[in-house]
Write a protein that holds these residues in place. Structure first.
Motif, mmCIF file in Angstrom:
data_model
loop_
_atom_site.group_PDB
_atom_site.id
_atom_site.type_symbol
_atom_site.label_atom_id
_atom_site.label_comp_id
_atom_site.label_asym_id
_atom_site.label_seq_id
_atom_site.Cartn_x
_atom_site.Cartn_y
_atom_site.Cartn_z
ATOM 1 N N TYR A 9 0.841 -1.200 0.000
ATOM 2 C CA TYR A 9 0.000 0.000 0.000
ATOM 3 C C TYR A 9 0.872 1.244 0.000
ATOM 4 O O TYR A 9 1.724 1.408 0.883
ATOM 5 C CB TYR A 9 -0.930 0.013 1.220
ATOM 6 C CG TYR A 9 -2.011 -1.052 1.165
ATOM 7 C CD1 TYR A 9 -3.307 -0.719 0.789
ATOM 8 C CD2 TYR A 9 -1.725 -2.377 1.472
ATOM 9 C CE1 TYR A 9 -4.298 -1.693 0.725
ATOM 10 C CE2 TYR A 9 -2.703 -3.359 1.407
ATOM 11 C CZ TYR A 9 -3.991 -3.007 1.035
ATOM 12 O OH TYR A 9 -4.968 -3.967 0.972
ATOM 13 N N ALA A 10 0.657 2.105 -0.981
ATOM 14 C CA ALA A 10 1.452 3.330 -1.094
ATOM 15 C C ALA A 10 1.187 4.254 0.085
ATOM 16 O O ALA A 10 0.105 4.254 0.677
ATOM 17 C CB ALA A 10 1.129 4.048 -2.395
ATOM 18 N N THR A 11 2.177 5.059 0.397
ATOM 19 C CA THR A 11 2.094 5.950 1.553
ATOM 20 C C THR A 11 1.039 7.020 1.386
ATOM 21 O O THR A 11 0.311 7.349 2.332
ATOM 22 C CB THR A 11 3.462 6.631 1.787
ATOM 23 O OG1 THR A 11 4.453 5.634 1.978
ATOM 24 C CG2 THR A 11 3.419 7.549 2.990
ATOM 25 N N ASN A 12 0.930 7.584 0.189
ATOM 26 C CA ASN A 12 0.120 8.795 0.024
ATOM 27 C C ASN A 12 -0.985 8.685 -1.012
ATOM 28 O O ASN A 12 -1.506 9.696 -1.473
ATOM 29 C CB ASN A 12 1.037 9.976 -0.332
ATOM 30 C CG ASN A 12 1.874 9.700 -1.581
ATOM 31 O OD1 ASN A 12 1.728 8.643 -2.192
ATOM 32 N ND2 ASN A 12 2.724 10.641 -1.932
ATOM 33 N N ARG A 13 -1.339 7.479 -1.406
ATOM 34 C CA ARG A 13 -2.458 7.326 -2.344
ATOM 35 C C ARG A 13 -3.164 5.996 -2.092
ATOM 36 O O ARG A 13 -2.561 5.048 -1.561
ATOM 37 C CB ARG A 13 -1.984 7.405 -3.795
ATOM 38 C CG ARG A 13 -1.116 6.265 -4.250
ATOM 39 C CD ARG A 13 -0.708 6.413 -5.721
ATOM 40 N NE ARG A 13 0.066 5.265 -6.180
ATOM 41 C CZ ARG A 13 1.365 5.131 -6.010
ATOM 42 N NH1 ARG A 13 2.056 6.092 -5.381
ATOM 43 N NH2 ARG A 13 1.992 4.051 -6.445
#
Length: 517
Positions: free
Chosen positions: A178-182
């Protein structure tokens, strides 16, 4: 789309009659490979826990992801799930610490660490999605991790923080997936819950038992197929054709009203519910409802009894306050102000506000969600009968509806609310706190103070005076108008047991309790 107790709920599982009780006690003969199909009109906003705050999405999260804590059926307090233990450090209620179970594994085989927990909470707050659960973590200041130990530092005393940890907002995700910012948008979900998500589309989700699961859910479940129907009529057709084995949320009111517990072809569960329906009002400067007196006038015209009788056929109960009946602190603050519809008072308020009559506004609702269309038509008729309001009703697809009200593009809108956890706090900050999930622009220093004050008590009964005053504030400010409180109905075929555990006001949707009899 969530409840706690001392007992806070007067009754979580009240059966329609004693005739229902016998089937719950039958011993299950497990069929490990046969799929149970569950039908609902709920839909899933996002498979990513950082991007959804609705009942349909959180029902899936309850099964695919783990939180540090969870609730047992009918439970009044959180219990460990992914955690081995949790508790406040000291008496200030500003530091909360958990120790993870050893050996938890993501689908990739990688072991879960405290860093994954920290990453998951930080990510929810960082992304801060318009229709996500970040508002639920408003008191969370920072998270630190050391091996399997995770510490949460809070900005103010918050005895309800463990309840929030136990919700979908506390879902633990694999930080490598899971991406940090999206938000994740590939249609996948990597959690450590009782189930693995093997396939997903807007129409259905296929779930298989997770053999590596370790947690509070003791019983392994059967494979489950969740089917999402566009409206109640489609769900009813599927049930009548037995294309589904279990039905929840929601058949048409006329069908529910005609149910009989003695019907030999189906099992009927009727239970108390903490689900409410509210009329949210946009209070921003450019809205017809910016002036409080206009909102008060609208509230003076709503006839809940007629709405419940004509649209819902008695399958819901009129609601006169922010907090539903059966939960600590419940009052009848809106009834105290308007014991019955009062067009004369409404006219006086509009005269005082100096607005032209009829006041024109647009009422938005999500299409296919229960009886939302019939409800909108009934409210329009009630309000326009006074000659004081002119209402344009408009339906939107569920995701578009959430986006429009989150952006402040609707004057008024009907929203359902399911308790996140068993505590009156779930109806406070999330609904009427500054920056709450209704996204209607409402902010009150008095309401925010009462919400904060109520969070200082570990003995939740001591918070009742704060909630009583909060409900009085809401009845005067009218950022929203409570309409009704739902009765919970779950139907299953005679071959399926455990349906009584699906939804009980704790915010947990227990698919793993379903079994073939």
């Amino acid at each position: 789309m969530r409840s706690v107790r001392l007992r806070i709920l007067a009754s979580l599982l009240v059966l329609a009659s004693a005739a229902i009780g016998g089937w719950q006690l039958l011993p299950a003969q497990r069929d490990e490979n046969r799929t149970i199909t569950v039908g609902t009109t709920d839909s899933v906003t996002s498979l990513d826990p950082a991007g959804a705050y609705d009942a349909g999405s959180w029902a899936l999260f309850s099964n695919v992801f783990q939180s540090l804590l969870t609730f047992e059926p009918g439970g009044a307090a959180p219990v460990p799930d992914a955690a081995r233990s949790c508790g406040f450090v000291g008496n200030a209620l500003t530091v909360y610490r958990c120790t993870l179970r050893q050996g938890l594994k993501f689908p990739s085989g990688r072991e879960v660490t405290g860093k994954d927990v920290k990453y998951s909470f930080d990510r929810v707050k960082r992304i801060n999605a318009d229709v996500g659960p970040a508002a639920l973590l408003d008191t969370l200041q920072s998270v630190s991790a050391d091996g399997l130990t995770v510490s949460f530092r809070l900005s103010s005393p918050d005895a309800t923080f463990p309840f929030k940890v136990a919700t979908g907002a506390g879902s633990i995700v694999d930080r490598t997936k899971y991406a940090t910012n999206r938000l994740r948008a590939d249609g996948g979900a990597d959690g450590t819950g009782p189930y693995s998500l093997t396939s997903y589309s807007a129409e259905q989700a296929r779930l298989t038992p997770n053999g590596d699961y370790q947690g509070a859910a003791q019983d392994g479940g059967s494979p489950v197929l969740m089917r999402y129907y566009k409206d109640s009529a489609a769900l009813q057709k599927a049930w009548q054709a037995r294309r589904v084995d279990v039905v929840t949320r929601a058949l048409p009111p006329a069908t529910l009203a005609a149910l009989s517990p003695s019907d030999p072809d189906q099992r009927v569960l009727e239970a108390d519910s903490t689900e409410t329906r509210d009329l949210a009002l946009n209070v921003r400067v450019n809205s017809p409802f910016h002036d409080r007196r206009v909102r008060q006038a609208l509230a003076a015209l709503v006839n809940r009894e007629k709405l419940v009788a004509d649209v819902y056929r008695g399958t819901t109960d009129p609601l006169y306050s922010l907090i539903p009946a059966g939960i600590t602190g419940h009052t009848t603050s809106f009834f105290d102000v308007n014991p019955q519809p009062d067009p004369q008072r409404a006219r006086r308020l509009l005269d005082e506000a100096g607005v032209g009559m009829p006041v024109r506004f647009t009422y938005g609702y999500a299409e296919g969600r229960g009886s939302a269309a019939a409800e909108a038509a009934e409210l329009k008729e009630q309000l326009e009968a006074s000659g004081l309001f002119y209402v344009t009703t408009k339906a939107y697809e569920w995701t578009a509806f959430q986006k429009r009200y989150a952006e402040g593009k609707l004057d008024a809108y009907g929203v359902g609310w399911v308790a996140d956890y068993p505590d009156p706090d779930t109806f406070g900050g999330p609904l009427v706190g500054t920056g709450g999930s209704l996204n209607n622009g409402y902010s009150s220093e008095q309401a925010d103070r009462l919400i904060k004050d109520s969070q200082r008590y570990e003995d939740r009964s001591r918070a009742a005076p704060d909630f009583k005053e909060l409900q009085e504030v809401v009845a005067q400010d009218v950022p929203m108008i409570p309409l009704w409180q739902r009765k919970e109905y779950v139907l299953s075929t005679e071959e399926v047991g455990g349906a009584q555990y699906l939804s009980d006001g704790t915010g947990v949707f227990r698919l793993w309790r379903l079994d073939w009899i």
